[in-house]
Design a protein around this motif. Structure first.
Motif, mmCIF file in Angstrom:
data_model
loop_
_atom_site.group_PDB
_atom_site.id
_atom_site.type_symbol
_atom_site.label_atom_id
_atom_site.label_comp_id
_atom_site.label_asym_id
_atom_site.label_seq_id
_atom_site.Cartn_x
_atom_site.Cartn_y
_atom_site.Cartn_z
ATOM 1 N N SER A 130 -33.699 34.978 71.918
ATOM 2 C CA SER A 130 -33.097 33.753 71.412
ATOM 3 C C SER A 130 -31.638 33.991 71.077
ATOM 4 N N SER A 131 -30.880 32.911 71.020
ATOM 5 C CA SER A 131 -29.490 32.983 70.603
ATOM 6 C C SER A 131 -29.142 31.645 69.970
ATOM 7 N N GLY A 132 -28.116 31.655 69.151
ATOM 8 C CA GLY A 132 -27.739 30.415 68.508
ATOM 9 C C GLY A 132 -26.447 30.531 67.750
ATOM 10 N N GLU A 133 -26.020 29.390 67.222
ATOM 11 C CA GLU A 133 -24.819 29.349 66.399
ATOM 12 C C GLU A 133 -25.002 28.267 65.348
ATOM 13 N N GLY A 134 -24.279 28.433 64.263
ATOM 14 C CA GLY A 134 -24.438 27.469 63.189
ATOM 15 C C GLY A 134 -23.282 27.472 62.219
ATOM 16 N N VAL A 135 -23.379 26.568 61.267
ATOM 17 C CA VAL A 135 -22.384 26.424 60.201
ATOM 18 C C VAL A 135 -23.131 26.339 58.883
ATOM 19 N N MET A 136 -22.665 27.121 57.913
ATOM 20 C CA MET A 136 -23.243 27.091 56.566
ATOM 21 C C MET A 136 -22.214 26.548 55.598
ATOM 22 N N THR A 137 -22.709 25.776 54.644
ATOM 23 C CA THR A 137 -21.871 25.248 53.576
ATOM 24 C C THR A 137 -22.477 25.712 52.257
ATOM 25 N N PHE A 138 -21.679 26.444 51.481
ATOM 26 C CA PHE A 138 -22.161 27.041 50.240
ATOM 27 C C PHE A 138 -21.861 26.160 49.037
ATOM 28 N N SER A 139 -22.791 26.188 48.091
ATOM 29 C CA SER A 139 -22.612 25.540 46.794
ATOM 30 C C SER A 139 -22.741 26.652 45.748
ATOM 31 N N GLY A 140 -21.728 27.473 45.638
ATOM 32 C CA GLY A 140 -21.770 28.616 44.723
ATOM 33 C C GLY A 140 -22.692 29.700 45.251
ATOM 34 N N ASP A 141 -23.270 30.488 44.325
ATOM 35 C CA ASP A 141 -24.142 31.597 44.728
ATOM 36 C C ASP A 141 -25.627 31.249 44.615
ATOM 37 N N THR A 142 -25.931 29.948 44.382
ATOM 38 C CA THR A 142 -27.328 29.558 44.195
ATOM 39 C C THR A 142 -27.824 28.498 45.171
ATOM 40 N N ALA A 143 -27.005 28.092 46.139
ATOM 41 C CA ALA A 143 -27.464 27.069 47.084
ATOM 42 C C ALA A 143 -26.570 27.040 48.325
ATOM 43 N N TYR A 144 -27.151 26.588 49.420
ATOM 44 C CA TYR A 144 -26.399 26.383 50.652
ATOM 45 C C TYR A 144 -27.137 25.393 51.540
ATOM 46 N N THR A 145 -26.418 24.821 52.496
ATOM 47 C CA THR A 145 -27.020 24.035 53.567
ATOM 48 C C THR A 145 -26.545 24.654 54.874
#
Length: 185
Positions: A130-145
């Protein structure tokens, strides 16, 4: 069912890799994921897995849940037809930028430097391929999307999948969820 769990663990690794690029808080994390595949096979496999677990006698279901917890995984349904997974990140793992993972193949992840609270990443794995790419958005050190697109093979055919995920820190105590071991290099 095994392929579905392996692919889910691999995809979770890929998204957790990005989550750990920013210092993440050690402890119990809940990761909620919703996947869509081009053929619908992944959704069918996940629904079948949930149906099989629900159809087990209570003792057998508890035994399966206990076995998964010993491997660092607790799974259940999340709202919107997704999957919820709990995993444990130890203080030492966080300090080493090591991830909670259970993986059977070799994955290589490339992360771009963070820009504000976002980071891009890509990965390539050998098992399952498998292969893929993505984007993460952080909300401090306790959450992300996270949003990710993946290409893999299911039943010998190419499969494109999209995944939306969110991770949130639940507590410093992982309870019965044991940390997963890193793959042997």
């Amino acid at each position: 069912m095994k392929h579905c769990l392996t692919l889910l663990a691999t995809l979770t690794l890929a998204m957790a890799t990005g989550a750990n690029a920013q210092s993440t808080k050690p402890g119990l994390w809940e990761i909620n994921t919703k996947m869509q595949s081009s053929s619908g096979e992944m959704e069918k496999a996940m629904a079948n897995m949930e149906k099989q677990l629900a159809g087990m006698p209570p003792e057998q279901r508890k035994q399966m849940q206990d076995m998964m917890a010993k491997q660092g995984v607790s799974m259940g349904s999340s709202s919107g037809g997704g999957m919820s997974m709990k995993t444990c990140l130890t203080k030492e793992m966080a300090e080493r930028n090591e991830l909670p993972q259970q993986q059977q193949g070799d994955c290589k992840t490339t992360q771009s430097p963070r820009s504000g609270n976002t980071m891009k990443f890509s990965y390539v794995c050998t098992q399952p391929p498998s292969s893929g790419e993505g984007v993460m958005t952080f909300s401090g050190d306790t959450a992300y999307t996270m949003k990710m697109n993946t290409t893999t093979t299911v039943k010998g055919k190419p499969e494109k999948m999209s995944m939306d995920s969110s991770g949130k820190w639940l507590s410093a105590d992982c309870g019965a969820i044991k940390p997963m071991s890193p793959p042997k290099k």
